[in-house]
Design a protein around this motif. Structure first.
Motif, short mmCIF file in Angstrom:
data_model
loop_
_atom_site.label_atom_id
_atom_site.label_comp_id
_atom_site.label_asym_id
_atom_site.label_seq_id
_atom_site.Cartn_x
_atom_site.Cartn_y
_atom_site.Cartn_z
N ARG A 62 0.82 -1.22 0.00
CA ARG A 62 0.00 0.00 0.00
C ARG A 62 0.85 1.26 0.00
O ARG A 62 0.45 2.28 -0.54
CB ARG A 62 -0.93 0.02 1.20
CG ARG A 62 -2.08 -0.90 1.08
CD ARG A 62 -3.03 -0.68 2.25
NE ARG A 62 -4.11 -1.61 2.18
CZ ARG A 62 -5.34 -1.28 1.81
NH1 ARG A 62 -5.63 -0.05 1.54
NH2 ARG A 62 -6.27 -2.17 1.74
N ALA A 77 -10.00 11.93 1.40
CA ALA A 77 -10.00 10.61 2.01
C ALA A 77 -9.70 10.71 3.50
O ALA A 77 -8.81 11.45 3.92
CB ALA A 77 -8.98 9.71 1.33
N ARG A 99 -8.69 5.21 7.84
CA ARG A 99 -9.55 4.11 8.27
C ARG A 99 -9.47 3.96 9.77
O ARG A 99 -8.46 4.29 10.40
CB ARG A 99 -9.11 2.81 7.61
CG ARG A 99 -9.55 2.75 6.19
CD ARG A 99 -9.28 1.45 5.50
NE ARG A 99 -8.79 0.35 6.32
CZ ARG A 99 -8.20 -0.71 5.82
NH1 ARG A 99 -8.02 -0.80 4.52
NH2 ARG A 99 -7.79 -1.68 6.59
N ASP A 149 -9.36 1.16 11.42
CA ASP A 149 -8.50 0.07 11.84
C ASP A 149 -7.04 0.30 11.49
O ASP A 149 -6.22 -0.58 11.66
CB ASP A 149 -9.01 -1.24 11.24
CG ASP A 149 -9.06 -1.19 9.73
OD1 ASP A 149 -9.12 -2.25 9.11
OD2 ASP A 149 -9.07 -0.07 9.17
N VAL A 195 -4.79 6.47 3.38
CA VAL A 195 -5.72 5.35 3.33
C VAL A 195 -7.10 5.84 3.76
O VAL A 195 -7.24 6.42 4.83
CB VAL A 195 -5.25 4.21 4.27
CG1 VAL A 195 -6.23 3.06 4.23
CG2 VAL A 195 -3.86 3.75 3.86
N PRO A 196 -8.14 5.64 2.94
CA PRO A 196 -9.46 6.15 3.31
C PRO A 196 -10.06 5.37 4.48
O PRO A 196 -9.82 4.17 4.64
CB PRO A 196 -10.30 5.94 2.04
CG PRO A 196 -9.57 4.93 1.25
CD PRO A 196 -8.14 5.02 1.62
N ARG A 197 -10.82 6.04 5.29
CA ARG A 197 -11.45 5.45 6.47
C ARG A 197 -12.75 4.78 6.04
O ARG A 197 -13.51 5.31 5.25
CB ARG A 197 -11.75 6.55 7.47
CG ARG A 197 -12.40 6.04 8.71
CD ARG A 197 -12.67 7.18 9.63
NE ARG A 197 -13.31 6.68 10.83
CZ ARG A 197 -13.31 7.28 11.97
NH1 ARG A 197 -12.70 8.43 12.09
NH2 ARG A 197 -13.92 6.76 12.99
N ARG A 198 -13.02 3.61 6.59
CA ARG A 198 -14.26 2.91 6.31
C ARG A 198 -15.25 3.18 7.42
O ARG A 198 -14.91 3.07 8.60
CB ARG A 198 -14.03 1.41 6.22
CG ARG A 198 -13.26 1.00 5.01
CD ARG A 198 -13.29 -0.47 4.89
NE ARG A 198 -12.24 -0.93 3.99
CZ ARG A 198 -11.99 -2.17 3.77
NH1 ARG A 198 -12.69 -3.10 4.38
NH2 ARG A 198 -11.03 -2.52 2.94
N VAL A 199 -16.46 3.50 7.04
CA VAL A 199 -17.50 3.75 8.01
C VAL A 199 -18.72 2.94 7.60
O VAL A 199 -19.18 3.02 6.47
CB VAL A 199 -17.87 5.27 8.05
CG1 VAL A 199 -18.99 5.51 9.01
CG2 VAL A 199 -16.66 6.09 8.39
N ALA A 200 -19.26 2.17 8.53
CA ALA A 200 -20.46 1.39 8.27
C ALA A 200 -21.66 2.19 8.76
O ALA A 200 -21.71 2.60 9.92
CB ALA A 200 -20.39 0.05 8.98
#
Length: 159
Positions: free
Chosen positions: A15, A27, A30, A32, A40-45
Motif C-alpha cells: 500500500r 479521504a 480508516r 482500523d 488510506v481512506p477510512r471505512r464507516v459502516a
C-alpha cells in the motif's frame, strides 16, 4: 520446468507504494489503521436501527383533492389563486394598452392627422393592430396557465 521457463509471478504492490496523488484529498483515515497513514481512506459502516420498521402507507395528495378534505381544499385554492392572479395581470395589461391608445391619440393630436394607406392612424391601430395584441395576450395567458397547472401537478405528485 526450470525457473527460466516459468512465467514470472505477479506480486501485489504494498500500500505504501501507491503515490499520494492516487487517492482523493478528502479521504479519511480508516478506523482500523493507525492515524499516521492519511493516504488510506477510512471505512464507516452506516446502519439504521429501524431496518424492519413498517412504513406508513402513502396517502397521495390527489386523494386529498378528490375527497375534498381541508388539505385538498388548500391545494385547489392555491391553484385557483395563481390562475386568478395571472388572469388579472393579462387583463390589466390589455386594458392599459386598449385604454391607453385613445388617450395617446387625445394627448398627441399630430398622430390623429397621420394616414396609413388612406386610413387615419387611430382607426388603423384600433381596428387592425389591437386584434393581434389580443391573440398574443391570449396565447401568453394559455401558455402561462398550462405552466401553472404543470407546477401544481408536480407539487401534488411530490407530496
Amino acid at each position: 520446468m526450470s525457473s527460466e521457463q516459468r512465467p514470472a509471478r505477479r506480486t501485489a504492490l504494498p500500500r505504501t507504494a501507491l503515490p499520494r496523488t492516487a487517492l482523493p484529498r478528502t479521504a479519511l483515515p480508516r478506523a482500523d489503521v493507525p492515524r499516521g497513514r492519511p493516504d488510506v481512506p477510512r471505512r464507516v459502516a452506516v446502519t439504521s436501527p429501524r431496518t424492519a420498521a413498517a412504513r406508513r402507507p402513502r396517502y397521495p395528495a390527489t386523494r386529498e383533492i378528490d375527497e375534498q378534505t381541508r388539505l385538498g381544499e388548500v391545494y385547489m385554492h392555491s391553484l385557483l389563486r395563481t390562475q386568478f392572479r395571472l388572469a388579472l395581470f393579462v387583463c390589466t395589461v390589455l386594458a392599459c394598452v386598449v385604454g391607453g391608445l385613445p388617450l395617446l391619440f387625445l394627448l398627441i393630436p399630430e398622430l390623429r392627422e397621420v394616414h396609413v394607406l388612406g386610413v387615419p392612424l387611430p382607426w388603423a391601430v384600433l381596428a387592425g393592430l389591437i386584434y393581434p395584441a389580443f391573440v398574443i395576450g391570449a396565447w401568453l395567458y394559455v401558455r402561462q396557465a398550462e405552466r401553472n397547472e404543470r407546477h401544481f401537478a408536480e407539487l401534488v405528485e411530490r407530496r
